[in-house]
Design an enzyme around this catalytic site. Structure first.
Site, PDB file in Angstrom:
ATOM      1  CG  ASP A  17      -1.850   1.221   1.169  1.00 26.23           C
ATOM      2  OD1 ASP A  17      -2.844   1.131   0.419  1.00 26.23           O
ATOM      3  OD2 ASP A  17      -1.570   2.260   1.802  1.00 26.23           O
ATOM      4  CE1 TYR A  76       1.221   8.042   2.099  1.00 23.29           C
ATOM      5  CE2 TYR A  76       1.518   5.754   1.527  1.00 23.29           C
ATOM      6  CZ  TYR A  76       0.750   6.757   2.062  1.00 23.29           C
ATOM      7  OH  TYR A  76      -0.495   6.467   2.573  1.00 23.29           O
ATOM      8  CE  LYS A 108      -3.329   4.926   0.000  1.00 24.73           C
ATOM      9  NZ  LYS A 108      -1.983   4.739   0.527  1.00 24.73           N
ATOM     10  CG  HIS A 128      -3.853  10.038  -0.458  1.00 23.74           C
ATOM     11  ND1 HIS A 128      -2.505   9.886  -0.677  1.00 23.74           N
ATOM     12  CD2 HIS A 128      -4.045   9.705   0.836  1.00 23.74           C
ATOM     13  CE1 HIS A 128      -1.920   9.456   0.437  1.00 23.74           C
ATOM     14  NE2 HIS A 128      -2.830   9.348   1.367  1.00 23.74           N
TER      15      HIS A 128
HETATM   16  N1  NAP Z   1      -4.923   6.834   3.091  1.00 23.37           N
HETATM   17  C1  NAP Z   1      -4.362   7.565   4.012  1.00 23.37           C
HETATM   18  O1  NAP Z   1      -4.614   8.775   4.135  1.00 23.37           O
HETATM   19  C2  NAP Z   1      -3.374   6.920   4.952  1.00 23.37           C
HETATM   20  C3  NAP Z   1      -3.023   7.595   6.142  1.00 23.37           C
HETATM   21  C4  NAP Z   1      -2.142   6.945   7.008  1.00 23.37           C
HETATM   22  C5  NAP Z   1      -1.638   5.690   6.689  1.00 23.37           C
HETATM   23  N2  NAP Z   1      -2.005   5.070   5.515  1.00 23.37           N
HETATM   24  C6  NAP Z   1      -1.489   3.719   5.157  1.00 23.37           C
HETATM   25  O2  NAP Z   1      -1.504   2.872   6.312  1.00 23.37           O
HETATM   26  C7  NAP Z   1      -0.187   2.411   6.592  1.00 23.37           C
HETATM   27  C8  NAP Z   1       0.013   2.215   8.069  1.00 23.37           C
HETATM   28  O3  NAP Z   1      -0.254   3.374   8.802  1.00 23.37           O
HETATM   29  P1  NAP Z   1       0.784   4.099   9.768  1.00 23.37           P
HETATM   30  O4  NAP Z   1       2.137   3.952   9.222  1.00 23.37           O
HETATM   31  O5  NAP Z   1       0.234   5.446  10.026  1.00 23.37           O
HETATM   32  O6  NAP Z   1       0.629   3.338  11.141  1.00 23.37           O
HETATM   33  P2  NAP Z   1       0.783   1.889  11.786  1.00 23.37           P
HETATM   34  O7  NAP Z   1       0.995   0.837  10.778  1.00 23.37           O
HETATM   35  O8  NAP Z   1      -0.369   1.793  12.712  1.00 23.37           O
HETATM   36  O9  NAP Z   1       2.086   2.084  12.686  1.00 23.37           O
HETATM   37  C9  NAP Z   1       3.375   2.115  12.178  1.00 23.37           C
HETATM   38  C10 NAP Z   1       4.331   2.178  13.366  1.00 23.37           C
HETATM   39  O10 NAP Z   1       4.235   0.967  14.124  1.00 23.37           O
HETATM   40  C11 NAP Z   1       5.502   0.346  14.239  1.00 23.37           C
HETATM   41  N3  NAP Z   1       5.238  -1.111  14.195  1.00 23.37           N
HETATM   42  C12 NAP Z   1       4.784  -1.820  13.132  1.00 23.37           C
HETATM   43  N4  NAP Z   1       4.604  -3.109  13.478  1.00 23.37           N
HETATM   44  C13 NAP Z   1       4.954  -3.220  14.769  1.00 23.37           C
HETATM   45  C14 NAP Z   1       4.990  -4.313  15.675  1.00 23.37           C
HETATM   46  N5  NAP Z   1       4.622  -5.528  15.293  1.00 23.37           N
HETATM   47  N6  NAP Z   1       5.416  -4.072  16.946  1.00 23.37           N
HETATM   48  C15 NAP Z   1       5.778  -2.829  17.335  1.00 23.37           C
HETATM   49  N7  NAP Z   1       5.762  -1.754  16.525  1.00 23.37           N
HETATM   50  C16 NAP Z   1       5.354  -1.949  15.243  1.00 23.37           C
HETATM   51  C17 NAP Z   1       6.311   0.873  13.073  1.00 23.37           C
HETATM   52  O11 NAP Z   1       7.683   0.863  13.374  1.00 23.37           O
HETATM   53  P3  NAP Z   1       8.861   0.391  12.373  1.00 23.37           P
HETATM   54  O12 NAP Z   1       8.490   0.770  10.974  1.00 23.37           O
HETATM   55  O13 NAP Z   1      10.041   1.175  12.880  1.00 23.37           O
HETATM   56  O14 NAP Z   1       9.022  -1.081  12.565  1.00 23.37           O
HETATM   57  C18 NAP Z   1       5.776   2.301  12.964  1.00 23.37           C
HETATM   58  O15 NAP Z   1       6.409   3.142  13.913  1.00 23.37           O
HETATM   59  C19 NAP Z   1       0.712   3.486   5.958  1.00 23.37           C
HETATM   60  O16 NAP Z   1       2.026   3.026   5.740  1.00 23.37           O
HETATM   61  C20 NAP Z   1      -0.041   3.763   4.681  1.00 23.37           C
HETATM   62  O17 NAP Z   1       0.207   2.751   3.728  1.00 23.37           O
HETATM   63  C21 NAP Z   1      -2.863   5.674   4.662  1.00 23.37           C
END
Ligand code: NAP
Length: 306
Positions: free
Chosen positions: A47, A52, A77, A110
């Protein structure tokens, strides 16, 4: 424990893998390794998004992974600058080139926020009526450049506003923030009633909240009881609610961990659901103020901004 379904079927008949590697904030120099590790470990869904700023490195990693393109699900997106119908195809072409692919499996609007080209000014007409942008996306499906189209960050009012038009293709998904902190039960129910698949972004609460998410007492208790990790409990719960889940990590052990989702026993599933719905919802991502929209983009009121 029983595994959960590994994919959902979309209206097009395509099968979208139920867990993806998210690559937002996966910085240059890190994201390629993360993608390669994920593909090696069994992920088939990435994704991403143009905004990004890492599509080129993602594309290179995909190419080097040796996984056939047909086995992969790639999402990108359309950014807010390119909502004018005449700008949509060129924006897609930039992503296709960077990702080194002929087509995307899924292309999302997006945000339901459009900027006037070349400015930081909100285009209120295209923000309040996304249909012209949607029609441009429909043309990309007809051209074979995109297999499925969808939206992101649309609330119920905006979904209704879009789907009230005579759509050639209905939105395949709505990618929204779904986590312990922002569980959105009304949107989940509405999506079920309207056969709309949701994708859960920031499932672990995003980088600012992940520690708190993993320390939630109910999450800890369930993890101990069933013998999986706290992150797996949260990702499993979100998948079991019927959503695609998009955890981001650049850490190999966490990438491995996040792909393993299991069906929680019903009583434990309900325990977590109750805890998530039992506090004031709190979003981690909301650009309304930052872009000067003048109102909250998640306001369910119609007409927007009144
Ligand atoms: N459409 C939109 O507007 C939108 C907005 C936000 C996000 N997104 C999508 O959703 C994805 C995920 O969202 P997000 O990055 O905001 O948040 P998330 O996946 O909830 O959290 C990511 C954080 O959690 C850590 N992490 C991941 N797995 C872990 C585990 N098993 N144990 C401990 N820590 C862990 C990561 O650290 P490390 O990387 O350092 O391991 C990072 O700091 C994005 O990458 C993107 O693709 C879309």
């Amino acid at each position: 424990m029983k595994p959960l379904p590994s994919y959902y079927e979309l209206p097009s008949g395509d099968k979208i893998p139920s867990v993806a590697l998210g690559v937002w904030k996966a910085s240059k120099g890190q994201v390629g390794q993360a993608v390669k590790h994920a593909l090696k470990t069994g992920y088939r869904h990435i994704d991403g998004a143009w905004i990004y700023g890492n599509e080129e490195e993602v594309g290179k990693a995909i190419g080097e992974s040796g996984v056939p393109r047909g086995d992969l699900w790639i999402t990108s997106k359309l950014w807010n600058d390119f909502h004018a119908p005449e700008d949509v195809e060129a924006a897609l072409d930039v992503s296709l080139k960077a990702l080194n692919t002929e087509y995307l499996d899924l292309y999302l609007i997006h945000w339901p926020i459009a900027f006037k080209k070349g400015t930081r000014e909100v285009d209120h007409s295209l923000t309040e009526n996304v249909y012209p942008t949607w029609q441009a996306l429909e043309k990309l499906v007809d051209k074979g450049k995109v297999r499925n189209i969808g939206v992101s960050n649309f609330n119920i009012a905006r979904m209704k506003n879009l789907t009230a038009n005579p759509l050639k293709y209905t939105p395949a998904v709505n990618q929204v923030e779904l986590s312990f902190w922002n569980p959105q039960p009304s949107l989940i129910s509405w999506a079920k009633e309207n056969h709309l698949l949701l994708e859960a972004y920031s499932p672990l609460g995003g980088d600012g909240q992940v520690g708190n998410s993993l320390r939630v007492p109910e999450v800890q208790e369930i993890a101990k009881e069933v013998g999986i990790t706290p992150a797996q409990v949260i990702i499993s719960w979100l998948a079991q609610r019927g959503s695609v889940v998009l955890p981001k990590s650049v850490t190999p052990s966490r990438i491995d961990e996040n792909l393993q989702v299991y069906e929680l026993p019903q009583d434990l599933f309900e325990k977590l659901e109750k805890a998530a719905e039992g506090h004031e919802p709190k979003r981690t991502v909301n650009p309304s103020k930052g872009v000067g929209l003048g109102y909250d983009v998640f306001d369910e009121g119609w007409p927007f901004g009144q």
